[in-house]
Design an enzyme around this catalytic site. Structure first.
Site, mmCIF file in Angstrom:
data_model
loop_
_atom_site.group_PDB
_atom_site.id
_atom_site.type_symbol
_atom_site.label_atom_id
_atom_site.label_comp_id
_atom_site.label_asym_id
_atom_site.label_seq_id
_atom_site.Cartn_x
_atom_site.Cartn_y
_atom_site.Cartn_z
ATOM 1 N N GLU A 35 -3.146 -29.151 -40.482
ATOM 2 C CA GLU A 35 -1.928 -29.510 -39.627
ATOM 3 C C GLU A 35 -0.626 -29.334 -40.730
ATOM 4 O O GLU A 35 -0.884 -29.432 -41.932
ATOM 5 C CB GLU A 35 -1.803 -30.885 -39.148
ATOM 6 C CG GLU A 35 -2.868 -31.246 -38.187
ATOM 7 C CD GLU A 35 -2.816 -32.495 -37.205
ATOM 8 O OE1 GLU A 35 -1.490 -33.041 -37.514
ATOM 9 O OE2 GLU A 35 -3.652 -32.886 -36.472
ATOM 10 N N ASP A 36 0.279 -28.737 -40.131
ATOM 11 C CA ASP A 36 1.605 -28.739 -40.878
ATOM 12 C C ASP A 36 1.585 -27.862 -42.182
ATOM 13 O O ASP A 36 2.158 -28.403 -43.149
ATOM 14 C CB ASP A 36 2.201 -29.986 -40.927
ATOM 15 C CG ASP A 36 2.447 -30.718 -39.945
ATOM 16 O OD1 ASP A 36 2.037 -30.465 -38.750
ATOM 17 O OD2 ASP A 36 3.229 -32.075 -39.856
ATOM 18 N N CYS A 74 3.055 -29.710 -33.227
ATOM 19 C CA CYS A 74 1.624 -29.732 -33.087
ATOM 20 C C CYS A 74 1.171 -29.805 -31.502
ATOM 21 O O CYS A 74 0.392 -29.140 -31.111
ATOM 22 C CB CYS A 74 1.084 -31.030 -33.698
ATOM 23 S SG CYS A 74 1.869 -32.765 -33.333
ATOM 24 N N ASP A 235 -1.800 -25.229 -37.773
ATOM 25 C CA ASP A 235 -1.632 -25.340 -36.540
ATOM 26 C C ASP A 235 -0.199 -24.981 -36.357
ATOM 27 O O ASP A 235 0.431 -24.642 -35.336
ATOM 28 C CB ASP A 235 -1.913 -26.715 -36.066
ATOM 29 C CG ASP A 235 -0.878 -27.985 -36.749
ATOM 30 O OD1 ASP A 235 -0.230 -27.762 -37.833
ATOM 31 O OD2 ASP A 235 -0.625 -28.928 -36.065
ATOM 32 N N HIS A 236 1.020 -24.716 -37.494
ATOM 33 C CA HIS A 236 2.160 -24.193 -37.489
ATOM 34 C C HIS A 236 2.863 -24.314 -38.856
ATOM 35 O O HIS A 236 1.924 -24.522 -39.481
ATOM 36 C CB HIS A 236 3.154 -24.920 -36.549
ATOM 37 C CG HIS A 236 2.982 -26.518 -36.789
ATOM 38 N ND1 HIS A 236 3.750 -27.129 -37.636
ATOM 39 C CD2 HIS A 236 2.521 -27.645 -35.908
ATOM 40 C CE1 HIS A 236 3.528 -28.368 -37.533
ATOM 41 N NE2 HIS A 236 2.902 -28.745 -36.485
#
Length: 625
Positions: A35-36, A74, A235-236
């Site tokens: 994530e992130d 997210c 995820d980004h």
């Protein structure tokens, strides 16, 4: 009768045996996600990063250089993946919303389970869509391929939150990466707090990389590596401000690494070689059809992506698309498109500053010092822009401007490319029936007993072209369009009226003065959303009497006992935009409820945050910067 039953059982037994044999010939599929974090990894050329396990996977696989998450935050990004549909097409684009799919649509793991796969998710879901039926065999922190039946093929997801936004600001923290070695992007101020946050981010990426390595070791230990296709992706973009939540390349560009073992090389993407790269455009919208194909399941026609490997691999797409809508408690609407070299961004609410106050985002030291330095006048133009209103359009050349600070939208040398990407974005919005042009409440109330996706395809329920045309006119900012915007307040469709008023707000005081009487009438509009933006217009730019009327109307609409959470958030955002002219409303606002039974739990904190922010700002004795 008995003979028929025996025959049926015999056929079933034969089919079951065939199914087991078929399953044994299908690959296992492992997704490792983090994530992130964007492509701040060694295998992507970042020499400051320490990521040996992901780098090692890239040496044994294929690295995608142009992968996009579709959404820069997210829940919408994950919603894109699980559904195989762009969230603006299903009404699930707003952060932590709770939309529904058509009855005959299924989240993609359901199709895998029906095909005999054991599907696990360890452990985060966080979808903006309501789950129907059993999506996962197991979805918790104990979910693992090891819990499947012997010989059963598996699809397993392991998601790591170690590099999440919340972790890059957790103190105390003993830094491993030297802040002095950080590359500070052109839009961030070169302040100690910024360097420390970036350094800690790299530390967290290293910690996440170790977790990736652990899962890969478990795969090897279980003797499954030779039969498992592995994908790793983030995820980004990173959790730093102007990355996460923003549809720039910095917010959407993600790492994607695919490893295909020798046994399954027939499933590998075109041109696959170990340690190689590809510049094929891939978005999260493409993951569902790809994994279904790998499992021997034909992707449903309604899925909007393209398989990038496996038996259903398509020719590379020409464009990828991104979107930004409500981020937590703040409304916005931004769309973007890239062809890999250029990125075109369309800001449909340019009157809102880039860096709208989000309680969660402002917990990061970088955000705080960045805003403080802006208020003190210590930033240059590129650094200041985040705290100012947006242009209607942006256009960047990613090969020459990796930080996306040189807007080329007016450069005649790029006119043809701008027109090409602009038209591609418009075509995409029409194809998916972009529901972002509707106020959030109306996405869920216009359709009678049908999903937002189905409503969006009903021209009578959603006159898309008329609404989109008004939104483009409104957000364009041309003062000459004011008479058309005023005339739009008479339209039979509330979304057209809504955009007409937004266009008047975007044009400011002169336009509001010209539209004074229609705006006053709009305070009694049948639509709560139209009333909210009309009140914002008069509250910000009307005379004192009109401002008092507007504030009273918004306070009435901010009552959760009377209005939906969507209307309350819209009304509170309008009051915040009005600012000190709404000071008289403090006591009444503090009496209003901030919670109501029936509000989706995932959205429960948004109204309290807005209420606290607004009342604090309006209080003359307690106004934060």
């Amino acid at each position: 009768m008995i003979a028929r039953i025996s025959l049926s059982l015999l056929c079933l037994a034969s089919f079951s045996g065939t199914l087991v044999a078929a399953e044994a010939e299908r690959p296992n599929i492992l997704w490792i996600t983090s994530e992130d974090n964007g492509p701040e990894l060694g295998c992507y050329g970042d020499e400051f990063a320490t990521s040996p396990n992901i780098d090692g996977l890239a040496k044994r696989g294929l690295r995608y250089t142009r992968a996009w998450s579709t959404a820069p935050v997210c829940a919408p990004a994950r919603t894109t993946i699980i559904s195989g549909i762009y969230p603006p097409s299903t009404g699930s684009q707003h952060m932590r919303s709770n939309s529904v799919l058509p009855d005959d649509f299924k989240m993609f793991p359901v199709y895998l389970r029906e095909a005999g796969y054991y599907c696990t998710n360890n452990s985060k879901e966080d979808y903006n869509l309501v789950k129907t039926g059993q999506v996962w065999d197991q979805s918790d922190r104990k979910a693992h391929w090891r819990n499947r039946e012997k010989g059963q093929p598996f699809f397993a997801v392991f998601n790591f939150t170690t590099s999440h936004e919340s972790q890059i600001r957790t103190r105390p923290h003993e830094l491993e990466h030297d802040p002095a070695g950080v590359r500070v992007p052109a839009y961030h101020p070169d302040a100690p707090e910024v360097r420390e946050d970036w350094a800690q981010y790299y530390d967290k990426v290293t910690a996440m990389d170790k977790q990736v390595g652990q899962v890969l070791k478990e795969l090897e230990k279980d003797g499954l590596a030779d039969n498992t296709i592995v994908m790793y992706y983030g995820d980004h973009g990173s959790g730093m401000p102007r990355h996460k939540r923003w549809t720039y390349n910095t917010g959407l560009h993600v790492p994607l690494v695919v490893h295909v073992p020798e046994k399954w090389k027939s499933m590998a993407p075109a041109g696959y070689e170990e340690g190689s790269t590809t510049d094929r455009l891939v978005g999260f919208i493409d993951l569902a059809p790809t994994v279904l194909g790998l499992a021997g399941v034909e992707p449903p026609e309604w899925m909007q992506g393209s398989a990038f490997m496996g038996p259903h691999e398509t020719a590379p797409p020409e464009f990828m698309f991104g979107f930004r809508d409500r981020m937590d408690e703040r409304y916005d609407m931004v769309r973007s498109v890239t062809d890999g070299r250029f990125i075109y961004i369309r800001n449909f609410m340019p009157h809102k500053v880039y860096g709208q106050y989000l309680d969660y985002m402002f917990q990061t030291p970088t955000t705080q010092v960045w805003r403080k330095m802006y208020d003190q006048g210590k930033l240059n133009e590129a650094q200041s822009r985040f705290w100012e209103t947006k242009p209607p359009e942006e256009f960047y050349d990613l090969t020459k401007d990796q930080d996306e600070v040189n807007n080329l939208i007016d450069d005649p040398d790029h006119a043809s490319d701008i027109a090409r990407l602009r038209e591609a974005l418009r075509d995409w919005q029409e194809e998916i029936r972009d529901l972002g042009f509707l106020p959030e409440e109306e996405m869920h109330t216009r359709g009678e007993d049908v999903s937002p996706y189905e409503m969006g395809r009903d021209a009578e329920a959603y006159p898309f072209e008329k609404t989109r045309t008004m939104a483009e006119l409104a957000s364009g900012g041309d003062p000459a369009a004011t008479p058309i915007l005023i005339e739009a307040l008479k339209d039979e469709d509330s979304a057209v009226r809504y955009w007409g008023i937004l266009g008047i707000i975007i044009r400011g005081e002169e336009a509001v003065a010209e539209a004074r009487q229609p705006l006053k009438m709009a305070l009694r509009d049948p639509s709560s959303n139209v009333r909210a933006v009309a009140a914002e217009a008069l509250g910000r730019y009307g005379n004192d009497e009109e401002a008092r009327m507007a504030v009273a109307a918004l306070v009435n609409q901010a009552d959760l006992n009377k209005r939906s959470v969507f209307v309350v958030m819209l009304s509170l955002n309008a009051l915040d935009a009005i600012g000190p002219r709404a000071e008289s409303a403090i006591s009444k606002l503090r009496e209003l409820p901030t919670q109501r039974e029936g509000t989706p739990a995932r959205m429960g904190g948004y109204v309290p945050r807005l209420m606290e922010r607004i009342t604090s700002r309006l209080d003359p004795e307690n106004r934060p910067q």
